[in-house]
Scaffold this motif. Sequence first.
Motif, PDB file in Angstrom:
ATOM      1  N   UNK A 134       0.836  -1.216   0.000  1.00  0.00           N
ATOM      2  CA  UNK A 134       0.000   0.000   0.000  1.00  0.00           C
ATOM      3  C   UNK A 134       0.864   1.256   0.000  1.00  0.00           C
ATOM      4  N   UNK A 135       1.877   1.256   0.879  1.00  0.00           N
ATOM      5  CA  UNK A 135       2.775   2.397   0.967  1.00  0.00           C
ATOM      6  C   UNK A 135       4.203   1.912   1.158  1.00  0.00           C
ATOM      7  N   UNK A 140       6.065   9.319   2.822  1.00  0.00           N
ATOM      8  CA  UNK A 140       5.400  10.275   3.723  1.00  0.00           C
ATOM      9  C   UNK A 140       6.321  11.457   4.040  1.00  0.00           C
ATOM     10  N   UNK A 144       5.521  15.379   3.101  1.00  0.00           N
ATOM     11  CA  UNK A 144       5.513  16.442   4.116  1.00  0.00           C
ATOM     12  C   UNK A 144       6.454  17.586   3.751  1.00  0.00           C
ATOM     13  N   UNK A 179      -0.441  13.768  -3.469  1.00  0.00           N
ATOM     14  CA  UNK A 179      -0.619  13.885  -2.015  1.00  0.00           C
ATOM     15  C   UNK A 179      -0.201  15.267  -1.510  1.00  0.00           C
ATOM     16  N   UNK A 182      -2.778  17.822  -2.607  1.00  0.00           N
ATOM     17  CA  UNK A 182      -3.987  17.766  -1.780  1.00  0.00           C
ATOM     18  C   UNK A 182      -3.721  18.365  -0.406  1.00  0.00           C
ATOM     19  N   UNK A 183      -2.592  17.988   0.186  1.00  0.00           N
ATOM     20  CA  UNK A 183      -2.295  18.422   1.550  1.00  0.00           C
ATOM     21  C   UNK A 183      -1.938  19.903   1.608  1.00  0.00           C
ATOM     22  N   UNK A 336     -10.625  11.807  -7.626  1.00  0.00           N
ATOM     23  CA  UNK A 336     -11.171  11.965  -6.266  1.00  0.00           C
ATOM     24  C   UNK A 336     -10.998  13.394  -5.752  1.00  0.00           C
ATOM     25  N   UNK A 339     -11.847  18.228  -7.622  1.00  0.00           N
ATOM     26  CA  UNK A 339     -12.592  19.454  -7.326  1.00  0.00           C
ATOM     27  C   UNK A 339     -11.650  20.587  -6.904  1.00  0.00           C
ATOM     28  N   UNK A 340     -10.492  20.224  -6.336  1.00  0.00           N
ATOM     29  CA  UNK A 340      -9.554  21.258  -5.907  1.00  0.00           C
ATOM     30  C   UNK A 340      -8.610  21.709  -7.023  1.00  0.00           C
TER      31      UNK A 340
ATOM     32  N   UNK B  20     -13.590  22.066   4.866  1.00  0.00           N
ATOM     33  CA  UNK B  20     -13.281  22.631   3.548  1.00  0.00           C
ATOM     34  C   UNK B  20     -13.662  21.676   2.422  1.00  0.00           C
ATOM     35  N   UNK B  21     -13.324  20.400   2.579  1.00  0.00           N
ATOM     36  CA  UNK B  21     -13.608  19.434   1.516  1.00  0.00           C
ATOM     37  C   UNK B  21     -15.112  19.232   1.346  1.00  0.00           C
ATOM     38  N   UNK B  25     -16.618  20.493  -2.351  1.00  0.00           N
ATOM     39  CA  UNK B  25     -17.241  19.526  -3.248  1.00  0.00           C
ATOM     40  C   UNK B  25     -18.761  19.704  -3.258  1.00  0.00           C
ATOM     41  N   UNK B 282      -0.291  13.559   6.091  1.00  0.00           N
ATOM     42  CA  UNK B 282      -1.172  12.389   6.191  1.00  0.00           C
ATOM     43  C   UNK B 282      -2.539  12.802   6.717  1.00  0.00           C
ATOM     44  N   UNK B 284      -3.955  15.780   6.714  1.00  0.00           N
ATOM     45  CA  UNK B 284      -4.700  16.643   5.777  1.00  0.00           C
ATOM     46  C   UNK B 284      -5.291  15.821   4.644  1.00  0.00           C
ATOM     47  N   UNK B 285      -4.518  14.834   4.198  1.00  0.00           N
ATOM     48  CA  UNK B 285      -4.950  13.966   3.118  1.00  0.00           C
ATOM     49  C   UNK B 285      -6.143  13.118   3.568  1.00  0.00           C
ATOM     50  N   UNK B 288      -9.219  15.406   4.299  1.00  0.00           N
ATOM     51  CA  UNK B 288      -9.789  15.882   3.040  1.00  0.00           C
ATOM     52  C   UNK B 288     -10.598  14.771   2.360  1.00  0.00           C
ATOM     53  N   UNK B 289     -10.027  13.584   2.333  1.00  0.00           N
ATOM     54  CA  UNK B 289     -10.765  12.470   1.713  1.00  0.00           C
ATOM     55  C   UNK B 289     -12.031  12.141   2.498  1.00  0.00           C
ATOM     56  N   UNK B 292     -14.574  14.683   1.414  1.00  0.00           N
ATOM     57  CA  UNK B 292     -15.058  14.463   0.047  1.00  0.00           C
ATOM     58  C   UNK B 292     -16.055  13.300  -0.005  1.00  0.00           C
ATOM     59  N   UNK B 293     -15.751  12.236   0.720  1.00  0.00           N
ATOM     60  CA  UNK B 293     -16.624  11.063   0.689  1.00  0.00           C
ATOM     61  C   UNK B 293     -17.889  11.275   1.523  1.00  0.00           C
ATOM     62  N   UNK B 312      -6.316   1.577   1.862  1.00  0.00           N
ATOM     63  CA  UNK B 312      -6.201   2.892   1.233  1.00  0.00           C
ATOM     64  C   UNK B 312      -7.551   3.444   0.814  1.00  0.00           C
ATOM     65  N   UNK B 314     -11.496   4.759   1.202  1.00  0.00           N
ATOM     66  CA  UNK B 314     -12.501   5.345   2.083  1.00  0.00           C
ATOM     67  C   UNK B 314     -13.801   4.590   1.818  1.00  0.00           C
TER      68      UNK B 314
END
Lengths: 342, 342, 342, 342
Positions: A134-135, A140, A144, A179, A182-183, A336, A339-340, B20-21, B25, B282, B284-285, B288-289, B292-293, B312, B314
């Motif tokens: 996954x990561x 990360x 950052x 990432x 988005x952040x 996903x 929108x931003x 904000x998200x 959206x 992490x 903020x990500x 934000x998700x 959005x969801x 990973x 949502x």
Amino acid sequence: MRVGVLTGGGDCPGLNAVIRAVVRKGVEVYDFDFVGFRDGWRGPLENVTCPLGVAEVRGILPRGGTVLGSSRTNPFKVEGGVERIKQNLADNHVDALVAIGGEDTLGVATKLSDLGVNVVGVPKTIDNDLSGTDFTFGFDTAVNIAMEAIDRLHTTAESHHRVLVVEVMGRHAGWIALHAGMAGGANIVLIPEKPFDIDKVCAYVEERFKKSYAPIVVVSEGAVPVDGGDMTLQSGETDAFGHVRLGGIGDRLASEIEQRTGKEARAVVLGHVQRGGTPTAFDRWLATRFGLHAITAVAEKDFGTMVALRGKDIVRVPLIEGTGELKVVSPEEYAEAEVFFG
Amino acid sequence: MRVGVLTGGGDCPGLNAVIRAVVRKGVEVYDFDFVGFRDGWRGPLENVTCPLGVAEVRGILPRGGTVLGSSRTNPFKVEGGVERIKQNLADNHVDALVAIGGEDTLGVATKLSDLGVNVVGVPKTIDNDLSGTDFTFGFDTAVNIAMEAIDRLHTTAESHHRVLVVEVMGRHAGWIALHAGMAGGANIVLIPEKPFDIDKVCAYVEERFKKSYAPIVVVSEGAVPVDGGDMTLQSGETDAFGHVRLGGIGDRLASEIEQRTGKEARAVVLGHVQRGGTPTAFDRWLATRFGLHAITAVAEKDFGTMVALRGKDIVRVPLIEGTGELKVVSPEEYAEAEVFFG
Amino acid sequence: MRVGVLTGGGDCPGLNAVIRAVVRKGVEVYDFDFVGFRDGWRGPLENVTCPLGVAEVRGILPRGGTVLGSSRTNPFKVEGGVERIKQNLADNHVDALVAIGGEDTLGVATKLSDLGVNVVGVPKTIDNDLSGTDFTFGFDTAVNIAMEAIDRLHTTAESHHRVLVVEVMGRHAGWIALHAGMAGGANIVLIPEKPFDIDKVCAYVEERFKKSYAPIVVVSEGAVPVDGGDMTLQSGETDAFGHVRLGGIGDRLASEIEQRTGKEARAVVLGHVQRGGTPTAFDRWLATRFGLHAITAVAEKDFGTMVALRGKDIVRVPLIEGTGELKVVSPEEYAEAEVFFG
Amino acid sequence: MRVGVLTGGGDCPGLNAVIRAVVRKGVEVYDFDFVGFRDGWRGPLENVTCPLGVAEVRGILPRGGTVLGSSRTNPFKVEGGVERIKQNLADNHVDALVAIGGEDTLGVATKLSDLGVNVVGVPKTIDNDLSGTDFTFGFDTAVNIAMEAIDRLHTTAESHHRVLVVEVMGRHAGWIALHAGMAGGANIVLIPEKPFDIDKVCAYVEERFKKSYAPIVVVSEGAVPVDGGDMTLQSGETDAFGHVRLGGIGDRLASEIEQRTGKEARAVVLGHVQRGGTPTAFDRWLATRFGLHAITAVAEKDFGTMVALRGKDIVRVPLIEGTGELKVVSPEEYAEAEVFFG
């Protein structure tokens, strides 16, 4: 059991955390002893070793880089390379190897495993583009660092009505850009997976200014314009001075936006700052767990595997899975957050 | 559709990123409009609202706290509370609510949902102890702050041969202590789930000093000694001065270790520093998700649910899942890293 | 008394701290009221104002940028500019101005002061090159950001045997390069005051590698090669593609080193990251004191002056002193740390 | 010449930067060689030495702590201590000593100098309370750490209507509290130099809440209430449990404010976090310059002196100046920022 450890490929925060965890658990739980191989596959190929025990891993957890050094040496491209590795492992009485690295390093590990070498892999890529997990650690930290840069740029963008272009790492995959964008609240995110249209980028820049916002553009180093886009973004060409053309996509994009929109545009190129220095907590935690599980795989003689993160669990997958196709940003993953992004 | 948004419970980096998200959206994709309810459930209970649109959420992504304010108001403990909420929602023409909060806030959301209110929940807890989701936002920030403190303490511990005790958040679950202890290279980690034996703690402290290492002890604020341990660690007692006894577990543990081992011990109490300020990438990500969801769940009228992280992805789970039993550190999860902890 | 405040020129962490201190002390101690002029001298020139009181300065201390906006507008280059400013000040009943800015902004302030406008100046330059004051706010923040980047690059330089070039701000003065290079442990520091010899730079790079160290080169954006150095480092030329030549001194230097030494070299261009975002403690402390003393100068009608740091004291000097000759790095100041720089 | 180096007293970011500068310039410019004495004056007293050369100081610039170790050993309190030191210096062929430390360490250096030992001192105190120098290294780092904590607390204070008390270092001098309070935007700053009136503190707390602001109180560890203040803040007393009373001034103040005002109050005790870890750019720059100038003083045989910062210059002053009276916050210095502090 006597275990060799090596790190290959590019720098990545968390490498030392893996090494420390492998050694600490190996010594204290399994009573193994260790030998360090220097500079990736060059170590076992040329028999360059270093002592590796609890004393050597003391205090390395927070440090960037790798105490074992690294290289991109590929023993399969060296005459008799595999035999020399096997001989050197035997001479050092090494029963098993922990190989920490990316696509290339694990690709070698996979082939050596097929040829009978006892290997356990630990996946590493700052770009987060290895399949099977996954990561990866380091990612990360990079995100950052990029985000903190974007945070700082917001005020300047606003106060000076300037376009700011931030070039981040990612040759083939846009994970860091996505990432960090988005952040950091970026307004445009350009990634290798989705060729960009310079006309649309500039149109959006102008639209933002009309609303009196100054845009921040995040661009992966591997992002490219769509075919037929009338941008001169080709790399590696020789310019009028006989030098290879300078400036990456970040510089070129800033220049192009400035010329087309008449708005001042400036580039920030974070480069290797993203891959050096102390890891974040997430990366230290993930790297430490990778190390703990890798040495257990060795203890259980589950060779030919690599450790991987799935949800919150560390699992083992066949080495071949980590070196198969690249994990890129899918259209759904990009959409996903769209929108931003202009 | 007109959507109300509220945030309840303790502070947590990432709350503003969710808001904000949801709004961005909601406005740009679904053409919703929004009303903000102030201070958690107090907002809809007492009809305290504020404007909430794209302008209001501008620039809030990197900020700690919550622009909507927060409280621990529970409308079910107020005479006629539910009816007043329903009436206020109707008066504000609110079709659906997004409720962002922890166990208590989502517990209220669950009951209101059963009573016909259209609610979608977003889980929030800095302690990471909500079931139903792999991680909650704010946790990664808290762990990084604690880790950075531990990083700084290492040199002092070594130069002065001192025991350093770091008290971190976690009343019922030891997640912050465990992750920060792993990431910071702590030597002892004490968590609520596993009562500690002060004799063993002190024995390990002395063992470390014999090897000329100075130990760092990370302790959750909710950690407790084993039954019959002869420590006087009870909270809330009144002391000789008629005041409630001062100092939490960190101070008391430092004092106890100092008295028993004769080694200087000092406490660091990070307290609310862990829950304020700007979120990590992490968080903020993730936040934000989540936002959005959550608004998509509203758009799809999938009420009575909350968003959650699984691997990973949502996903949506029934609200009740987030407010069921607490997610604590299992013996296996603690044991994974035990090689590092005395 | 009614006081106008404006900020001109480039972004600089600490501008908001000055504004806050001016207003808080002005209101609470002297009972003044305030009007904000937007975007530097454009504000009084075009009569663009905004409210400015205790409410407006709340929470701005830690924020980068300037809540008043900025520009490089010069009223002396505008037909009838001075008269319009005088008229607009009169129309707004403004008795005195606090002008916060660099060489250009204070240059205008000096001339207006000579023409009878009541002005007190606050010096501002991220490059720290204003005479009359020991330090300016913003500089410490920039140096710390550059140092943190260098810290991160050290591990990468070592692990990969690469030259890393860090381009920092400083068009005419090498203060940021010198301080960040000293603080970060750079190996070569190139500043505008001392044209560099590319042959010597490359010779030192090679010498470092022989000792198996990878060098870090810090270069001011305004650094230039010595006359007759066979480098093609000229800026602003048009290249083969008809575009202005991309890449600043950092990129070009990396390219040149790579070609000459055969060692991989990479550039990091921090750019505007150095001038955005939250100020360090030193910069907030200095900016706050500048603001407090500037408003006292207004209260004492000591116009035509600017505040300055001398040792630990804030003093007042004639405005002309701040806009006289540039404060550059002297040969002695450079030589002080030369033992560290190849 | 052969030079001994030692570090004494409490931890302080920048110690390693001094050591590195002393050794690098000593070796490369003056061709000296070096011996390290371990753990402050214990080293020369008990003849505990370590190798100290260019290799030993590599990479230590950014690290907290001291590679030479530290202690509070005072040879004048040991029978025959001075003679043993002289003998050990002679046995090690040491011509001169560089002693890096605070009041106590430099006090010993002063007396030894009077007795004919060749010493140059480097002043060190995190509290910034040594006379003779404008600033000491380590102080800027401590202030930044405290400021970052205050930054994070602002959002929590606001969202939860809580009083937050931050206890910072400073037994006899309030410099850290004053600077961090100014830089962080604290609302009340309590320092040892100015005993506080708990009634006034609480009155101001209540006044703030009426304006719907939540106050942040910064308190030096050595702050005390005015005589006759009815607070029970005495330290070191034994409580009902037979333990020394736990909790410092921070905890006690929070408890007292909570009881008197009925507002929730929480304490953060940063403790040793302020004195560990990597130094800021200012501290690395100052420490490096101190080291460079100290070894030059040795080369010029200007013994019995210490280096000091005056304005931007490093000067030499008699050792006795650094160990004379403590440099405390004057009423004027406190008053300068009082407009911000209730």
